[in-house]
Design an enzyme around this catalytic site. Structure first.
Site, PDB file in Angstrom:
ATOM      1  N   THR A  60       0.840  -1.198   0.000  1.00  0.00           N
ATOM      2  CA  THR A  60       0.000   0.000   0.000  1.00  0.00           C
ATOM      3  C   THR A  60       0.876   1.251   0.000  1.00  0.00           C
ATOM      4  O   THR A  60       0.703   2.145  -0.830  1.00  0.00           O
ATOM      5  CB  THR A  60      -0.952  -0.016   1.216  1.00  0.00           C
ATOM      6  OG1 THR A  60      -1.704  -1.223   1.172  1.00  0.00           O
ATOM      7  CG2 THR A  60      -1.899   1.173   1.199  1.00  0.00           C
ATOM      8  N   LYS A  88       7.085  10.636  21.245  1.00  0.00           N
ATOM      9  CA  LYS A  88       6.982  11.493  22.439  1.00  0.00           C
ATOM     10  C   LYS A  88       5.537  11.599  22.911  1.00  0.00           C
ATOM     11  O   LYS A  88       5.238  12.326  23.839  1.00  0.00           O
ATOM     12  CB  LYS A  88       7.498  12.904  22.114  1.00  0.00           C
ATOM     13  CG  LYS A  88       8.926  12.940  21.618  1.00  0.00           C
ATOM     14  CD  LYS A  88       9.286  14.396  21.254  1.00  0.00           C
ATOM     15  CE  LYS A  88      10.651  14.481  20.603  1.00  0.00           C
ATOM     16  NZ  LYS A  88      10.866  15.810  19.997  1.00  0.00           N
ATOM     17  N   ARG A 109      -2.694   5.162   7.318  1.00  0.00           N
ATOM     18  CA  ARG A 109      -2.960   3.789   7.776  1.00  0.00           C
ATOM     19  C   ARG A 109      -2.789   3.801   9.287  1.00  0.00           C
ATOM     20  O   ARG A 109      -1.761   4.256   9.798  1.00  0.00           O
ATOM     21  CB  ARG A 109      -2.010   2.794   7.134  1.00  0.00           C
ATOM     22  CG  ARG A 109      -2.082   1.439   7.803  1.00  0.00           C
ATOM     23  CD  ARG A 109      -1.309   0.380   7.100  1.00  0.00           C
ATOM     24  NE  ARG A 109      -1.997  -0.066   5.902  1.00  0.00           N
ATOM     25  CZ  ARG A 109      -1.674  -1.169   5.224  1.00  0.00           C
ATOM     26  NH1 ARG A 109      -0.687  -1.925   5.638  1.00  0.00           N
ATOM     27  NH2 ARG A 109      -2.332  -1.513   4.145  1.00  0.00           N
ATOM     28  N   HIS A 140     -10.488  -0.981   3.872  1.00  0.00           N
ATOM     29  CA  HIS A 140      -9.250  -0.735   3.123  1.00  0.00           C
ATOM     30  C   HIS A 140      -9.710  -0.454   1.681  1.00  0.00           C
ATOM     31  O   HIS A 140      -9.603  -1.312   0.801  1.00  0.00           O
ATOM     32  CB  HIS A 140      -8.368  -1.982   3.207  1.00  0.00           C
ATOM     33  CG  HIS A 140      -6.962  -1.802   2.721  1.00  0.00           C
ATOM     34  ND1 HIS A 140      -6.528  -0.683   2.032  1.00  0.00           N
ATOM     35  CD2 HIS A 140      -5.879  -2.622   2.813  1.00  0.00           C
ATOM     36  CE1 HIS A 140      -5.247  -0.823   1.732  1.00  0.00           C
ATOM     37  NE2 HIS A 140      -4.831  -1.977   2.201  1.00  0.00           N
TER      38      HIS A 140
HETATM   39  C1  NCD Z   1      -3.645  -5.952   3.749  1.00  0.00           C
HETATM   40  C2  NCD Z   1      -3.918  -5.010   4.920  1.00  0.00           C
HETATM   41  O1  NCD Z   1      -3.030  -4.266   5.334  1.00  0.00           O
HETATM   42  O2  NCD Z   1      -5.048  -5.016   5.368  1.00  0.00           O
HETATM   43  N1  NCD Z   1      -2.421  -5.703   3.127  1.00  0.00           N
HETATM   44  C3  NCD Z   1      -2.411  -4.879   2.037  1.00  0.00           C
HETATM   45  O3  NCD Z   1      -2.647  -3.705   2.158  1.00  0.00           O
HETATM   46  N2  NCD Z   1      -2.185  -5.419   0.834  1.00  0.00           N
HETATM   47  C4  NCD Z   1      -3.825  -7.382   4.066  1.00  0.00           C
HETATM   48  C5  NCD Z   1      -3.095  -7.966   5.238  1.00  0.00           C
HETATM   49  O4  NCD Z   1      -2.301  -7.326   5.905  1.00  0.00           O
HETATM   50  O5  NCD Z   1      -3.327  -9.148   5.474  1.00  0.00           O
END
Ligand code: NCD
Length: 317
Positions: A60, A88, A109, A140
């Site tokens: 990502t 901190k 994220r 996501h």
């Molecule tokens: C996924 C996530 O972060 O949710 N990864 C991603 O972005 N391709 C899937 C995962 O971590 O299993």
């Protein structure tokens, strides 16, 4: 327009916020970009994207970075709290306020559900769009867009498909977003294959009841494997399990064995958001149905389309 609009600024926080038409526009634009990526190499010249990643990421984060660079823009940000004032104790809200002062767009994220929405509410004061790169186990959205982009690329449609989702259906945010995305298109059959303790979250199940999806639950993949068009596998989201004992109990329970591949149709797709742990053995990579790396590459085109739209303006032909 992509996603929700708070005041004058649009944000991409959840598939829930998108209409079918908006999704189709993103997919169509990503398709154009994929055909001729160099045509778009100055679209975001002079723009800066901030990446605020409180959780680990390979695809990502790096595909957002690649997408921004391929559009002629630049990037800043962090990929863990190490070395930033988060160590901190600085809050999410102050961190986002700062990034909104520096950059023209933010990808976030974060382990908490609702975090991307909160970031959007803060950043909209500066008219800076926020894109979710994953909010806890909630959603996501850009992953689901690249997933359905890949499905549409092979089948030419997003309806009338027989899809199986296997693995951790409870804590996997990619599963939630993919189901919500597929529910916007015609009629699809969804086979849910998981351990009983990893079934879909109740709130999502209720939302899907109102849609066109036909949902079938099973614990055994061999019952459905010969009929499916798309098999979407996820890893167990160990870090989100409330009890480590549960992980010990269910780990390794959903693995795709090469022997099962004999029953898969030639035209089927095997997808995985990656990273994989032990759900798909490496020997399966050589089967023509295994398309998870193509799927991951498509993430660059989808994210170019989204960045272009949110940070740049209108789609170009
Ligand atoms: C996924 C996530 O972060 O949710 N990864 C991603 O972005 N391709 C899937 C995962 O971590 O299993």
């Amino acid at each position: 327009m992509v996603g929700i609009q708070i005041s004058k600024t649009s944000h991409l926080i959840a598939i829930r916020d998108l209409k079918e038409q908006e999704i189709v526009e993103i997919l169509d634009y990503a398709k154009l970009i994929k055909q001729n990526p160099s045509h778009y190499h100055t679209r975001l010249k002079g723009r800066i994207l901030a990446l605020a990643f409180w959780e680990p990421s390979t695809r990502t984060r790096l595909s957002f970075e690649t997408a921004m660079l391929r559009l002629g823009g630049s990037i800043t940000g962090f990929s863990s709290s190490t070395g930033t004032s988060l160590e901190k104790g600085e809050s999410l809200s102050d961190t986002i306020t700062m990034l909104a002062n520096y950059a023209d767009g933010i990808v976030i994220r974060h382990p908490l559900r609702g975090s991307a929405k909160l970031a959007a509410e803060i950043a909209q004061k500066f008219e800076v769009p926020v894109i979710s790169g994953g909010s806890g186990s909630q959603e996501h959205p850009t992953q689901a867009l690249l997933d359905i982009f890949t499905i549409r690329e092979y089948f030419g449609r997003l309806s009338g498909l027989n899809v199986a989702l296997m693995g951790d259906l409870r804590y996997s945010r990619t599963i939630s977003s993919l189901l919500l995305a597929l529910s916007k298109f015609g009629r699809n059959t969804i086979n849910l294959i998981s351990h009983p303790s990893l079934r879909l979250q109740e709130d999502l199940r209720l939302d899907l009841k109102e849609t066109n999806l036909e949902i079938i639950e099973t614990e055994n993949i061999s019952e459905v494997i010969s009929d499916i068009d798309v098999l979407y596998v996820t890893r167990l989201q160990k870090e989100r399990f409330p009890d480590p004992m549960l992980y010990q109990k269910v780990k390794g329970s959903y693995q795709l064995h090469t022997s099962l591949l004999k029953s898969v149709k030639d035209t089927s797709l095997i997808l995985h958001p990656l990273p994989r742990v032990d759900e798909i053995p490496y020997e399966i990579d050589r089967f023509p149905q295994a398309k998870y790396f193509t799927q991951a590459k498509n993430g660059v085109y989808i994210r170019m389309a989204i960045l272009d739209q949110l940070l740049g303006g209108n789609f170009v032909e």
